[in-house]
Design a protein around this motif. Structure first.
Motif, PDB file in Angstrom:
ATOM      1  N   ILE A  88     -44.161  35.698 -12.777  1.00 37.88           N
ATOM      2  CA  ILE A  88     -44.680  35.346 -11.458  1.00 37.88           C
ATOM      3  C   ILE A  88     -44.630  36.591 -10.576  1.00 37.88           C
ATOM      4  N   SER A  89     -45.795  36.979 -10.036  1.00 42.64           N
ATOM      5  CA  SER A  89     -45.839  38.157  -9.165  1.00 42.64           C
ATOM      6  C   SER A  89     -45.992  37.778  -7.699  1.00 42.64           C
ATOM      7  N   ASP A  90     -46.464  36.557  -7.422  1.00 42.26           N
ATOM      8  CA  ASP A  90     -46.624  36.121  -6.041  1.00 42.26           C
ATOM      9  C   ASP A  90     -46.674  34.599  -6.006  1.00 42.26           C
ATOM     10  N   ILE A  91     -46.214  34.038  -4.906  1.00 45.26           N
ATOM     11  CA  ILE A  91     -46.237  32.593  -4.715  1.00 45.26           C
ATOM     12  C   ILE A  91     -46.898  32.304  -3.376  1.00 45.26           C
ATOM     13  N   LYS A  92     -47.929  31.496  -3.410  1.00 51.52           N
ATOM     14  CA  LYS A  92     -48.641  31.074  -2.208  1.00 51.52           C
ATOM     15  C   LYS A  92     -48.728  29.547  -2.216  1.00 51.52           C
ATOM     16  N   LYS A  93     -49.116  28.982  -1.102  1.00 49.51           N
ATOM     17  CA  LYS A  93     -49.244  27.531  -1.031  1.00 49.51           C
ATOM     18  C   LYS A  93     -50.354  27.077  -1.987  1.00 49.51           C
ATOM     19  N   GLY A  94     -49.980  26.289  -2.971  1.00 50.67           N
ATOM     20  CA  GLY A  94     -50.940  25.733  -3.905  1.00 50.67           C
ATOM     21  C   GLY A  94     -51.192  26.532  -5.164  1.00 50.67           C
ATOM     22  N   TYR A  95     -50.598  27.727  -5.273  1.00 49.94           N
ATOM     23  CA  TYR A  95     -50.791  28.484  -6.505  1.00 49.94           C
ATOM     24  C   TYR A  95     -49.716  29.551  -6.696  1.00 49.94           C
TER      25      TYR A  95
ATOM     26  N   VAL B 197     -49.701  35.001 -11.557  1.00 48.06           N
ATOM     27  CA  VAL B 197     -48.913  35.280 -12.755  1.00 48.06           C
ATOM     28  C   VAL B 197     -49.589  36.393 -13.544  1.00 48.06           C
ATOM     29  N   ASP B 198     -48.800  37.339 -14.022  1.00 45.77           N
ATOM     30  CA  ASP B 198     -49.335  38.402 -14.872  1.00 45.77           C
ATOM     31  C   ASP B 198     -49.742  37.789 -16.212  1.00 45.77           C
ATOM     32  N   CYS B 199     -51.031  37.820 -16.498  1.00 34.43           N
ATOM     33  CA  CYS B 199     -51.527  37.262 -17.768  1.00 34.43           C
ATOM     34  C   CYS B 199     -52.169  38.348 -18.630  1.00 34.43           C
ATOM     35  N   SER B 200     -51.708  39.586 -18.470  1.00 38.10           N
ATOM     36  CA  SER B 200     -52.275  40.732 -19.191  1.00 38.10           C
ATOM     37  C   SER B 200     -52.219  40.554 -20.703  1.00 38.10           C
TER      38      SER B 200
ATOM     39  N   SER C 239     -53.462  49.654 -20.359  1.00 37.67           N
ATOM     40  CA  SER C 239     -52.237  49.125 -19.773  1.00 37.67           C
ATOM     41  C   SER C 239     -52.490  48.514 -18.398  1.00 37.67           C
ATOM     42  N   ALA C 240     -53.744  48.156 -18.126  1.00 39.06           N
ATOM     43  CA  ALA C 240     -54.074  47.558 -16.830  1.00 39.06           C
ATOM     44  C   ALA C 240     -53.427  46.188 -16.702  1.00 39.06           C
ATOM     45  N   GLY C 241     -53.002  45.867 -15.491  1.00 42.13           N
ATOM     46  CA  GLY C 241     -52.424  44.557 -15.242  1.00 42.13           C
ATOM     47  C   GLY C 241     -53.497  43.570 -14.825  1.00 42.13           C
ATOM     48  N   TYR C 242     -53.423  42.382 -15.358  1.00 39.77           N
ATOM     49  CA  TYR C 242     -54.384  41.331 -15.029  1.00 39.77           C
ATOM     50  C   TYR C 242     -53.628  40.122 -14.485  1.00 39.77           C
ATOM     51  N   PRO C 243     -53.788  39.820 -13.196  1.00 39.81           N
ATOM     52  CA  PRO C 243     -53.147  38.632 -12.643  1.00 39.81           C
ATOM     53  C   PRO C 243     -54.028  37.399 -12.830  1.00 39.81           C
TER      54      PRO C 243
ATOM     55  N   LEU D 131     -39.777  35.732 -12.093  1.00 39.90           N
ATOM     56  CA  LEU D 131     -39.366  34.869 -13.198  1.00 39.90           C
ATOM     57  C   LEU D 131     -40.452  34.817 -14.271  1.00 39.90           C
ATOM     58  N   ASP D 132     -40.009  34.730 -15.531  1.00 39.37           N
ATOM     59  CA  ASP D 132     -40.938  34.574 -16.646  1.00 39.37           C
ATOM     60  C   ASP D 132     -41.180  33.095 -16.877  1.00 39.37           C
ATOM     61  N   ILE D 133     -42.463  32.742 -17.008  1.00 36.87           N
ATOM     62  CA  ILE D 133     -42.827  31.338 -17.188  1.00 36.87           C
ATOM     63  C   ILE D 133     -43.867  31.183 -18.293  1.00 36.87           C
ATOM     64  N   LYS D 134     -43.993  29.969 -18.749  1.00 35.07           N
ATOM     65  CA  LYS D 134     -45.091  29.578 -19.629  1.00 35.07           C
ATOM     66  C   LYS D 134     -45.966  28.633 -18.825  1.00 35.07           C
TER      67      LYS D 134
END
Length: 115
Positions: A28-35, A38-41, A53-57, A85-88
């Motif tokens: 998780i890279s950021d938390i906003k209302k309703g979403y 997450v880094d999904c690279s 090595s580009a990051g894809y959120p 935090l790491d999540i699935k």
């Protein structure tokens, strides 16, 4: 002839569903209302040769039906999740996640906290 058309349609649907994702893991890279963002690279680059090595959120939309839990099955609330935090993420619908921004907007059926 109908059997051949049915078989080709079935094979096409099967191949499309195999290339789409049911879930992915990320941080998780950021938390906003309703979403969550997450880094999904790893999911975007799945099947590609190493090198980029580009990051894809991914923008992970949350709903009232989204289930939050830990990896042992214990129910959690959205407030238990913080950046870093790491999540699935289990998707509400299978989706092909790619470099395009639109493909990285997904809806979560379930968010699992990984240890």
């Amino acid at each position: 002839m109908r059997k051949m058309i049915f078989l080709m349609a079935f094979i096409s649907i099967f191949l499309i569903s195999c290339s789409s994702s049911k879930s992915f893991e990320g941080r998780i890279s950021d938390i906003k209302k309703g979403y969550f963002e997450v880094d999904c690279s790893k999911e975007v680059q799945k099947g590609e040769e190493k090198g980029e090595s580009a990051g894809y959120p991914c923008t992970v939309k949350l709903s009232d039906e989204t289930i939050f839990r830990d990896n042992h099955g214990k129910k959690l609330k959205a407030r238990h999740f913080t950046t870093g935090l790491d999540i699935k993420v289990v998707l509400a619908d299978r989706k092909k996640i790619s470099k395009s921004k639109e493909s990285r907007e997904v809806e979560a059926r379930e968010i699992i906290l990984l240890n």
